[in-house]
Design a protein around this motif. Structure first.
Motif, PDB file in Angstrom:
ATOM      1  N   LYS A 205       5.928  -5.328  -3.529  1.00  0.00           N
ATOM      2  CA  LYS A 205       7.213  -5.209  -2.842  1.00  0.00           C
ATOM      3  C   LYS A 205       7.187  -4.213  -1.693  1.00  0.00           C
ATOM      4  O   LYS A 205       8.006  -4.298  -0.779  1.00  0.00           O
ATOM      5  CB  LYS A 205       8.296  -4.761  -3.832  1.00  0.00           C
ATOM      6  CG  LYS A 205       8.734  -5.806  -4.836  1.00  0.00           C
ATOM      7  CD  LYS A 205       9.794  -5.196  -5.757  1.00  0.00           C
ATOM      8  CE  LYS A 205      10.175  -6.146  -6.870  1.00  0.00           C
ATOM      9  NZ  LYS A 205      11.152  -5.512  -7.809  1.00  0.00           N
ATOM     10  N   ILE A 206       6.264  -3.247  -1.746  1.00  0.00           N
ATOM     11  CA  ILE A 206       6.307  -2.177  -0.748  1.00  0.00           C
ATOM     12  C   ILE A 206       5.962  -2.715   0.629  1.00  0.00           C
ATOM     13  O   ILE A 206       5.242  -3.694   0.779  1.00  0.00           O
ATOM     14  CB  ILE A 206       5.360  -1.013  -1.139  1.00  0.00           C
ATOM     15  CG1 ILE A 206       3.919  -1.487  -1.296  1.00  0.00           C
ATOM     16  CG2 ILE A 206       5.851  -0.327  -2.399  1.00  0.00           C
ATOM     17  CD1 ILE A 206       2.940  -0.364  -1.669  1.00  0.00           C
ATOM     18  N   ASN A 207       6.517  -2.057   1.644  1.00  0.00           N
ATOM     19  CA  ASN A 207       6.337  -2.510   3.021  1.00  0.00           C
ATOM     20  C   ASN A 207       4.961  -2.193   3.573  1.00  0.00           C
ATOM     21  O   ASN A 207       4.497  -2.841   4.503  1.00  0.00           O
ATOM     22  CB  ASN A 207       7.404  -1.861   3.915  1.00  0.00           C
ATOM     23  CG  ASN A 207       8.804  -2.284   3.531  1.00  0.00           C
ATOM     24  OD1 ASN A 207       9.052  -3.472   3.272  1.00  0.00           O
ATOM     25  ND2 ASN A 207       9.726  -1.337   3.470  1.00  0.00           N
ATOM     26  N   SER A 208       4.333  -1.168   3.000  1.00  0.00           N
ATOM     27  CA  SER A 208       3.014  -0.740   3.454  1.00  0.00           C
ATOM     28  C   SER A 208       2.262  -0.151   2.274  1.00  0.00           C
ATOM     29  O   SER A 208       2.876   0.462   1.389  1.00  0.00           O
ATOM     30  CB  SER A 208       3.162   0.317   4.558  1.00  0.00           C
ATOM     31  OG  SER A 208       1.972   1.063   4.715  1.00  0.00           O
ATOM     32  N   PRO A 209       0.941  -0.303   2.235  1.00  0.00           N
ATOM     33  CA  PRO A 209       0.174   0.346   1.166  1.00  0.00           C
ATOM     34  C   PRO A 209       0.415   1.850   1.104  1.00  0.00           C
ATOM     35  O   PRO A 209       0.269   2.460   0.029  1.00  0.00           O
ATOM     36  CB  PRO A 209      -1.277   0.023   1.527  1.00  0.00           C
ATOM     37  CG  PRO A 209      -1.195  -1.225   2.332  1.00  0.00           C
ATOM     38  CD  PRO A 209       0.074  -1.124   3.109  1.00  0.00           C
ATOM     39  N   ASP A 210       0.786   2.458   2.223  1.00  0.00           N
ATOM     40  CA  ASP A 210       0.996   3.899   2.256  1.00  0.00           C
ATOM     41  C   ASP A 210       2.297   4.316   1.583  1.00  0.00           C
ATOM     42  O   ASP A 210       2.616   5.510   1.523  1.00  0.00           O
ATOM     43  CB  ASP A 210       0.962   4.408   3.696  1.00  0.00           C
ATOM     44  CG  ASP A 210      -0.436   4.344   4.289  1.00  0.00           C
ATOM     45  OD1 ASP A 210      -1.401   4.525   3.519  1.00  0.00           O
ATOM     46  OD2 ASP A 210      -0.568   4.084   5.493  1.00  0.00           O
TER      47      ASP A 210
ATOM     48  N   ALA B 100       7.797   6.903   0.160  1.00  0.00           N
ATOM     49  CA  ALA B 100       6.870   6.448  -0.877  1.00  0.00           C
ATOM     50  C   ALA B 100       7.695   5.894  -2.030  1.00  0.00           C
ATOM     51  O   ALA B 100       8.684   6.503  -2.432  1.00  0.00           O
ATOM     52  CB  ALA B 100       5.980   7.591  -1.349  1.00  0.00           C
ATOM     53  N   LYS B 101       7.295   4.746  -2.544  1.00  0.00           N
ATOM     54  CA  LYS B 101       8.107   4.039  -3.532  1.00  0.00           C
ATOM     55  C   LYS B 101       7.463   3.943  -4.911  1.00  0.00           C
ATOM     56  O   LYS B 101       8.149   3.812  -5.916  1.00  0.00           O
ATOM     57  CB  LYS B 101       8.394   2.617  -3.029  1.00  0.00           C
ATOM     58  CG  LYS B 101       9.068   2.550  -1.662  1.00  0.00           C
ATOM     59  CD  LYS B 101      10.442   3.180  -1.671  1.00  0.00           C
ATOM     60  CE  LYS B 101      11.148   2.987  -0.335  1.00  0.00           C
ATOM     61  NZ  LYS B 101      12.465   3.663  -0.306  1.00  0.00           N
ATOM     62  N   VAL B 102       6.116   3.960  -4.953  1.00  0.00           N
ATOM     63  CA  VAL B 102       5.395   3.832  -6.219  1.00  0.00           C
ATOM     64  C   VAL B 102       4.480   5.035  -6.380  1.00  0.00           C
ATOM     65  O   VAL B 102       3.690   5.346  -5.481  1.00  0.00           O
ATOM     66  CB  VAL B 102       4.569   2.529  -6.273  1.00  0.00           C
ATOM     67  CG1 VAL B 102       3.787   2.453  -7.591  1.00  0.00           C
ATOM     68  CG2 VAL B 102       5.472   1.313  -6.114  1.00  0.00           C
ATOM     69  N   PHE B 103       4.608   5.712  -7.510  1.00  0.00           N
ATOM     70  CA  PHE B 103       3.833   6.935  -7.770  1.00  0.00           C
ATOM     71  C   PHE B 103       3.121   6.766  -9.105  1.00  0.00           C
ATOM     72  O   PHE B 103       3.759   6.647 -10.154  1.00  0.00           O
ATOM     73  CB  PHE B 103       4.774   8.131  -7.806  1.00  0.00           C
ATOM     74  CG  PHE B 103       4.108   9.465  -8.007  1.00  0.00           C
ATOM     75  CD1 PHE B 103       2.963   9.802  -7.305  1.00  0.00           C
ATOM     76  CD2 PHE B 103       4.643  10.387  -8.890  1.00  0.00           C
ATOM     77  CE1 PHE B 103       2.360  11.038  -7.475  1.00  0.00           C
ATOM     78  CE2 PHE B 103       4.051  11.636  -9.070  1.00  0.00           C
ATOM     79  CZ  PHE B 103       2.912  11.956  -8.362  1.00  0.00           C
ATOM     80  N   ILE B 104       1.787   6.720  -9.062  1.00  0.00           N
ATOM     81  CA  ILE B 104       0.974   6.519 -10.270  1.00  0.00           C
ATOM     82  C   ILE B 104       0.154   7.779 -10.530  1.00  0.00           C
ATOM     83  O   ILE B 104      -0.483   8.310  -9.615  1.00  0.00           O
ATOM     84  CB  ILE B 104       0.046   5.297 -10.098  1.00  0.00           C
ATOM     85  CG1 ILE B 104       0.870   4.048  -9.751  1.00  0.00           C
ATOM     86  CG2 ILE B 104      -0.768   5.060 -11.379  1.00  0.00           C
ATOM     87  CD1 ILE B 104       0.038   2.801  -9.504  1.00  0.00           C
TER      88      ILE B 104
ATOM     89  N   CYS C 216      11.596   7.571  -6.241  1.00  0.00           N
ATOM     90  CA  CYS C 216      10.666   6.440  -6.314  1.00  0.00           C
ATOM     91  C   CYS C 216      11.291   5.257  -7.068  1.00  0.00           C
ATOM     92  O   CYS C 216      12.136   5.439  -7.954  1.00  0.00           O
ATOM     93  CB  CYS C 216       9.374   6.856  -7.011  1.00  0.00           C
ATOM     94  SG  CYS C 216       8.378   8.035  -6.073  1.00  0.00           S
ATOM     95  N   GLU C 217      10.828   4.071  -6.726  1.00  0.00           N
ATOM     96  CA  GLU C 217      11.252   2.873  -7.459  1.00  0.00           C
ATOM     97  C   GLU C 217      10.540   2.792  -8.809  1.00  0.00           C
ATOM     98  O   GLU C 217      11.127   2.382  -9.807  1.00  0.00           O
ATOM     99  CB  GLU C 217      10.964   1.615  -6.638  1.00  0.00           C
ATOM    100  CG  GLU C 217      11.769   1.511  -5.351  1.00  0.00           C
ATOM    101  CD  GLU C 217      13.262   1.440  -5.607  1.00  0.00           C
ATOM    102  OE1 GLU C 217      13.681   0.757  -6.570  1.00  0.00           O
ATOM    103  OE2 GLU C 217      14.023   2.076  -4.839  1.00  0.00           O
ATOM    104  N   LEU C 218       9.244   3.169  -8.821  1.00  0.00           N
ATOM    105  CA  LEU C 218       8.452   3.093 -10.051  1.00  0.00           C
ATOM    106  C   LEU C 218       7.529   4.290 -10.139  1.00  0.00           C
ATOM    107  O   LEU C 218       6.852   4.639  -9.164  1.00  0.00           O
ATOM    108  CB  LEU C 218       7.614   1.811 -10.089  1.00  0.00           C
ATOM    109  CG  LEU C 218       6.629   1.668 -11.268  1.00  0.00           C
ATOM    110  CD1 LEU C 218       7.389   1.482 -12.579  1.00  0.00           C
ATOM    111  CD2 LEU C 218       5.659   0.512 -11.037  1.00  0.00           C
ATOM    112  N   THR C 219       7.511   4.927 -11.302  1.00  0.00           N
ATOM    113  CA  THR C 219       6.512   5.957 -11.581  1.00  0.00           C
ATOM    114  C   THR C 219       5.736   5.537 -12.822  1.00  0.00           C
ATOM    115  O   THR C 219       6.305   4.987 -13.776  1.00  0.00           O
ATOM    116  CB  THR C 219       7.152   7.345 -11.807  1.00  0.00           C
ATOM    117  OG1 THR C 219       8.188   7.251 -12.798  1.00  0.00           O
ATOM    118  CG2 THR C 219       7.746   7.883 -10.520  1.00  0.00           C
TER     119      THR C 219
END
Length: 769
Positions: A159-164, A470-474, A497-500
């Motif tokens: 879903k993210i607009n960019s890998p970054d 930044a939307k996804v944090f792993i 973030c949308e997802l952690t």
């Protein structure tokens, strides 16, 4: 679309005191029978006697598993069944505990309720047993299948607009194999956003050593300590943070070596040591360790070293070159004349006053260093976590270079790394900067083009999440929220973030302060048997001194739904790419020998790791050991000019350093005692000089709030008990992570961006109880 629920989360947990606080005199020695008693108490309580003893007997042995605690190296001939320390035993007990938390626990307790617990209480609930999801509309974690968890991650990444907009954080507890796969997946996705725990601790070491010696690692081996003439320990507390180091210092002392401690606190582990692995360590007198203790003011190490260099330079001139190694300087270094000219501008009295060190001890230290050339300098966060952290280390390197104490036995640099594989993570590719050679090898052997844009480090990652970029944090291990600076700002960032995703063994606060949706993926511990397709696997790690060794868990996993870190990462990647990618993710996740084959091809210095890592392992190449400075300007090691720090304290401000208690490792709290400093059943304490207490109208056990003010933003840590302590006037100390809330995220070391956690300007406010 589900509506996001507002979760009222306590960012820091309780800020109150225990009713049983007890303050005693600090201990006069480290180790001895209390260390053994505490090690066994923790082990038996968490694991049971039989399982606990089995684990201890295998830890750090040639055919066993690597300690999950610090990165101190193992000797070539480990003591059979006894190659561990109190902290290592606590780490094993903490990891292999029989306590656990599963779906029923989280059904009963919301994340809001759990956030009201202390970090100690959260950790004590035990091992995570199954994958869990915190849905956007919920306050409770629920079970989720592994496949659905992987699909959720893949969906959010698509879903993210960019890998970054994705960030991949790595803790130092991961293996080389897991870290390598993790870094390859981030690059295959298209980003170099790979912050890691090094950014928060030893990044200043890596920058300083790369600039001066051409390699961001230390140059000594463990055996170098045994016959060193002088070991300088600066900004480090080995008795608590790296207890096995004390055995090496004991051997050094036995062989006639001298030890110099440089620290605002006089730590028990450097006063004297009772080796708990020897009978005389139980029954005899303690071995005195530090011959000289230089009680420097917080972050005034450069002033002290400049003073020593200035005095040594004068002695060298008076003796016609009898103090410095001029042959070495001429052949291997650049910048000596500039340094000598720079030292002339400083006044010795002013340097002495700024350092805060006793003049007679400076003279004694100068006389000792003038006669010795086999010198090792060790350091940790006490040098790195300052605005001028890089310069601190460069100044100590100047001393070694002038003495010719690099690239020969019993001499050199020794940044003592914290977590067990933090150095290995970097070696196998966990870094946010672009390495063209690495990228070329990735394309040659994995068949994809790695990104060429520099990624986010830790500071930049926090800012990006806070700004919504930044939307996804792993997170591969760790407790990011409590490890990072500026706790409230970091919490706000994570919650944007949308997802952690947390790949973890145990519950911590980062599982409660989350993105809109959160996943917990439970993983095997270092001590547990790892079987893939019916075959037992092993992993590898790299210690503080650059040696790669194998580690093979043998304890039966207590819970059946755990997966290994390499398996989890490989399956996330395989799901994201729908099984269609040039990297054979599935095969790599089930065959670690194949991962090591790729590490050998792609990561610098690794060679025949499958074979050579067995036993005590093998050393990666180290140019500083070989006196090869060809990758530096003019092919020479760099003697550098470093400025004195400027703190500009206001009249009501003091300098605060954050420290560990003896009952913690990094952000993991094993217990509530710090027996070496005489504190029991409490962590919210503030160590102060008695003269400062008097000037502030404070008595022992008074309660204060601590405030910092940077960029007109006030940050506050509430309710600390004042404890009089032997610390220089104008200096204070308190435990982290409780005081991380005071550290501004945007104030950090030049060039390394390491937070200023060891030199925070603060004021205190007395609380009327």
């Amino acid at each position: 679309m589900s509506k996001a629920v507002k979760r009222n989360i306590s960012i820091t947990g309780p800020q109150t005191f225990s009713e049983n606080v007890e303050i005693k005199e600090p201990m006069a020695y480290a180790g001895g029978s209390p260390s053994v008693q505490q090690a066994l108490r923790h082990t038996f309580k968490e694991m049971g006697a039989v399982k606990g003893l089995k684990g201890l007997l295998k830890m750090n042995q040639k055919n066993g598993f690597d300690c999950p605690s610090c990165a101190w190296p193992d000797p070539e001939k480990p003591k059979p069944g006894a190659e561990y320390c109190e902290n290592g035993a606590k780490a094993l007990a903490d990891e292999a505990t029989t306590e656990n938390v599963g779906a029923d626990f989280f059904k009963k307790h919301s994340v809001e309720e759990l956030s009201l617990l202390s970090d100690y209480e959260l950790n004590k609930h035990g091992r995570l047993t199954e994958p869990l999801v915190l849905n956007v509309e919920s306050k409770h974690y629920e079970t989720i299948s592994w496949d659905n968890a992987y699909q959720l991650i893949a969906s959010e990444l698509r879903k993210i607009n960019s890998p970054d907009e994705a960030i991949f954080y790595t803790s130092g507890r991961s293996s080389n194999e897991a870290a390598f796969l993790y870094g390859m997946f981030a690059r295959a996705l298209g980003t170099n956003n790979m912050p890691d725990c090094s950014n928060m601790c030893h990044e200043s070491s890596g920058v300083a050593l790369s600039e001066t010696l051409g390699i961001g690692k230390g140059s000594v081996k463990l055996e170098d300590f045994y016959d060193a003439e002088v070991v300088i320990i600066a900004g480090q507390n080995p008795g608590t943070n790296h207890p096995r180091m004390l055995s090496a210092l004991e051997k050094c002392k036995k062989n006639g070596g001298k030890i110099i401690s440089i620290n605002p606190l006089k730590e028990a582990g450097l006063v004297s040591f009772k080796n708990p692995q020897k009978v005389k360590g139980w029954l005899g007198n303690a071995v005195a360790l530090a011959d000289i203790h230089l009680q420097v003011n917080i972050n005034q190490d450069i002033a002290l070293v400049k003073l020593l260099l200035k005095k040594l330079l004068r002695l060298d001139e008076e003796s016609n070159g009898g103090v410095f190694d001029h042959r070495f300087i001429e052949q291997y270094t650049e910048g000596y004349q500039k340094l000598a000219a720079d030292l002339e501008q400083y006044d010795e009295e002013q340097l002495l006053e700024q350092s805060g060190v006793d003049e007679s001890l400076v003279k004694t230290t100068t006389a000792l260093l003038a006669k010795k050339s086999k010198i090792i300098i060790c350091w940790a966060m006490g040098l790195t976590q300052h605005k001028n952290g890089v310069e601190n280390i460069r100044e100590f390197v100047n001393l070694l270079l002038l003495k010719g104490a690099i690239g020969k036995p019993n001499a050199g640099t020794c940044p003592v790394r914290g977590h067990s594989n933090v150095q290995g993570d970097r070696s196998v590719g966990i870094h946010h900067y672009v390495n063209n050679t690495l990228n070329e090898k990735i394309e040659a052997h994995f068949g994809f083009k790695a990104p060429t844009k520099q990624g986010y480090d830790t500071v930049e990652s926090i800012h990006a999440m806070h700004e919504g970029n930044a939307k996804v944090f792993i997170c591969l291990g760790g407790n990011f929220l409590m490890a990072a600076s500026d706790t409230e700002y970091t919490a706000e960032a994570i919650q944007n973030c949308e997802l952690t995703v947390q790949i973890s063994t145990k519950l911590n606060r980062s599982h409660l302060v989350t993105g809109k949706t959160a996943l917990i993926l439970p993983t095997l511990g270092r001590s547990e048997k790892d079987q893939q397709n019916g075959k037992e696997q092993f992993i590898t790690t790299e210690n503080s001194m650059g040696k790669v060794r194998w580690s093979k868990g043998f304890l039966k996993p207590t819970y059946g739904n755990l997966k290994s870190e390499p398996e989890i990462i490989a399956e996330i990647a395989n799901t994201y790419f729908n099984g269609n990618h040039s990297v054979p993710w599935e095969k790599l996740g089930s065959d670690y020998s194949m991962i090591r084959e790729y590490i050998d091809k792609i990561a610098k210095g690794f060679d025949e790791t499958e074979k050579r890592s067995k036993g005590t392992g093998y050393y990666l190449p180290n140019n500083a050991r070989e006196l090869d400075f060809s990758n530096l300007p003019n092919g020479k090691a760099q003697i550098t000019i470093n400025q004195l720090p400027e703190h500009d304290l206001k009249s009501d401000e003091l300098m605060l350093m954050t420290i560990r208690s003896h009952d913690q490792f990094n952000t993991t709290i094993y217990g509530m005692d710090d027996r070496y400093r005489g504190v029991y059943n409490e962590r919210r304490v503030l160590f102060m000089n008695e003269m400062d207490m008097k000037s502030k109208g404070l008595d022992k056990m008074d309660v204060v709030h601590i405030r910092s003010n940077y960029d007109n933003i006030e940050r506050k840590a509430f309710n600390f008990l004042v404890i009089p302590y032997d610390i220089p006037k104008g200096n204070m100390a308190a435990y982290y992570p409780e005081t991380n809330v005071l550290v501004p995220y945007n104030h950090f070391a030049d060039r390394s961006q390491t937070p200023i956690s060891k030199s925070i300007k603060v004021s205190i406010e007395k609380v009327e109880v």
